[in-house]
Design an enzyme around this catalytic site. Structure first.
Site, mmCIF file in Angstrom:
data_model
loop_
_atom_site.group_PDB
_atom_site.id
_atom_site.type_symbol
_atom_site.label_atom_id
_atom_site.label_comp_id
_atom_site.label_asym_id
_atom_site.label_seq_id
_atom_site.Cartn_x
_atom_site.Cartn_y
_atom_site.Cartn_z
ATOM 1 N N LYS A 158 0.836 -1.208 0.000
ATOM 2 C CA LYS A 158 0.000 0.000 0.000
ATOM 3 C C LYS A 158 0.860 1.243 0.000
ATOM 4 O O LYS A 158 1.902 1.290 0.670
ATOM 5 C CB LYS A 158 -0.895 0.030 1.242
ATOM 6 N N GLY A 165 -7.915 2.981 -3.159
ATOM 7 C CA GLY A 165 -7.392 1.762 -3.767
ATOM 8 C C GLY A 165 -6.236 1.996 -4.732
ATOM 9 O O GLY A 165 -5.697 1.047 -5.288
ATOM 10 N N ASN A 290 -9.964 9.024 7.798
ATOM 11 C CA ASN A 290 -10.390 10.096 6.899
ATOM 12 C C ASN A 290 -10.602 11.371 7.693
ATOM 13 O O ASN A 290 -11.393 11.392 8.631
ATOM 14 C CB ASN A 290 -11.677 9.709 6.182
ATOM 15 N N ARG A 292 -12.145 14.199 7.284
ATOM 16 C CA ARG A 292 -13.176 15.059 6.689
ATOM 17 C C ARG A 292 -14.549 14.534 7.092
ATOM 18 O O ARG A 292 -14.673 13.434 7.628
ATOM 19 C CB ARG A 292 -13.085 14.974 5.159
ATOM 20 N N VAL A 295 -19.324 11.365 2.768
ATOM 21 C CA VAL A 295 -20.583 11.294 2.012
ATOM 22 C C VAL A 295 -21.672 10.650 2.872
ATOM 23 O O VAL A 295 -22.803 11.131 2.942
ATOM 24 C CB VAL A 295 -20.387 10.475 0.716
#
Ligand code: MV4
Length: 446
Positions: A158, A165, A290, A292, A295
């Protein structure tokens, strides 16, 4: 509280923030590109400022134009929404240097958790379980092989700067490891300007469960329980729900407490999400964070009754959290379907165009977060999400029945949408019994 804020985003999240601001008595400055000129949601802001051409690199991603719009509009703070500049630590820094509060974490905390290798290190230091793998970044092929043999193949390479991804490669054996290392590093260098990679054991068909947290500037950190986001296709989430189905209460509690601990250790403030993979035996592993609002935040709002956007503004304005951990309970079950303009007959490619007719479902426990209307043209320039349909009921079974009822009522004419795929998923016996994992869609409904 702020008198006036600028919203550095577009579409449904811009409208979601405008609505929260209206309820708080906060004025709003919206920004728009040439592609969004004349969009109806802009009329709901107190002011709208053009920041450039359609291409996001020349408008929604242009820091100097957004700062100018703050000055023109007389804003005191900036809400970045999701995507665009929302996780750009330099943007957060520039906003604050210009005396516009950034409604999000400090740039230091954002950089720390945004780099996946350093986020993994914090997890390690705080005793939060992470996927077995390398201690830190991989410096050589020999080092990669050492860790791969330690944890066992298959492994996943990664990118520390990665996301969605990209910069990720699976290796099934020592032979493949060499190529995987080179490819992941090259892709990451190209996409993010940072080719650094680390190694993890590859977890087969995990569930993706994430924990919503919010923290204030007074040392209070609260989690708002979890969401299951396993129903995704090529890293695009299609259905999210809260609570996560088939999860023991002890696992849920341990995971949420681990998430809050990690956030505290990173001195992270405002809203954020900790992502975990959950394996068949309900072992959970931290993967990334994350920095933020996401969604899918409304599924958490529905089950906890907390308005996350309003809470973000309060925290950014220096207020303490108006609730404590013991006040936050999961009530009922919420499901969200992201309604995307895409064509299932043509590999789900984006299907922009004019919405000729729109019939929005309603009724008990229904929420539709969207900026579109009949006559609205979905632009090919931005992401293809046209709205989020949510259902909140007392049980998962009732929420699924409610969502199927709503998907049948929803009419979006003129463009193709993801709705037929979502109906197939919701009707599937494995989904209905909560047998969800990130391999579900490929395995069962495609
Ligand atoms: C993994 C994994 C299996 N094992 N890590 C995909 C994007 C990035 N956010 C992390 N991802 C994964 N990391 C290990 N060690 C499988 C995935 C993964 C995935 C994760 C979450 C949601 C959907 C996914 C779909 C495919 C693969």
């Amino acid at each position: 509280m702020f008198k006036r804020i600028l919203i550095a985003n577009r579409g449904e999240i811009a409208l979601r923030i405008i609505r929260a601001c209206k309820e708080l008595g906060v004025e709003t400055v919206a920004v728009f590109s040439e592609a969004d000129r004349g969009a109806a949601y802009l009329n709901l802001a107190d002011q709208a400022v053009c920041i450039g051409p359609a291409k996001s690199a020349d408008s929604y991603l242009k820091i100097d134009r957004i700062i100018s719009a703050c000055e023109v509009g007389g804003a005191e703070a900036v809400h970045p929404g999701y995507g665009f500049l929302s996780e750009n630590a330099h943007f957060a820094d520039v906003c604050r240097s210009c005396n516009y509060e950034f409604i999000g974490p400090t740039s230091e905390a954002m950089s720390l958790v945004g780099d996946k290798n350093s986020a993994r290190a914090i997890a390690q230091q705080t005793g939060v379980p992470r996927v077995p793998g390398s201690d830190g970044l991989i410096e050589s092929e020999g080092e990669a092989l050492k860790f791969a043999r330690q944890v066992g193949f298959p492994v996943l390479i990664k990118a520390t700067a990665g996301g969605g991804g990209r910069g990720m490669r699976v290796a099934a054996d020592a032979e493949q490891l060499k190529t995987a290392l080179q490819q992941a590093a090259a892709e990451a260098q190209n996409a993010f300007g940072n080719g650094a990679v680390y190694l993890e054991k590859f977890i087969e068909c995990p569930r993706h469960v994430e924990v919503q947290i919010i923290a204030d500037n007074h040392g209070n950190t609260v989690h708002l329980w979890e969401r299951d986001c396993s129903m995704q296709r090529r890293h695009q989430k299609l259905i999210e729900e809260s609570p996560a189905p088939n999860l023991k209460q002890s696992t849920r509690k341990a995971m949420c407490e681990a998430a809050a601990k990690l956030v505290k250790a990173a001195k992270y403030t405002n809203a954020g999400t900790i992502e975990f993979l959950v394996d068949k035996d309900e072992n959970f592993y931290f993967i990334e964070m994350n920095a933020r609002i996401q969604v899918e935040h409304p599924v958490t709002e529905l089950v906890t009754g907390i308005d996350l956007i309003k809470t973000q503004l309060r925290v950014a304005a220096g207020e303490p959290l108006p609730f404590k951990q013991s006040d936050i309970h999961q009530s009922g079950w919420a499901i969200e379907c992201r309604i995307n303009a895409e064509d299932p007959e043509h590999h789900f490619r984006p299907c922009p165009g004019k919405i000729e007719q729109l019939i929005i479902p309603g009724g008990f426990g229904v929420r539709f977060d969207s900026h579109v209307h009949a006559g609205y043209t979905v632009s090919p320039v931005y992401d293809s999400m046209v709205g989020k349909l949510l259902v909140h009921q007392q049980t998962r079974q009732e929420a699924i029945a409610g969502m199927l009822r709503c998907l049948a009522e929803l009419k979006v004419e003129g463009i193709k949408t993801s709705v037929p795929l979502q109906r197939r998923i919701l009707e599937h016996p494995d989904f209905q019994s909560g047998k969800v994992d990130t391999g579900f869609i490929e395995r069962t409904v495609l």
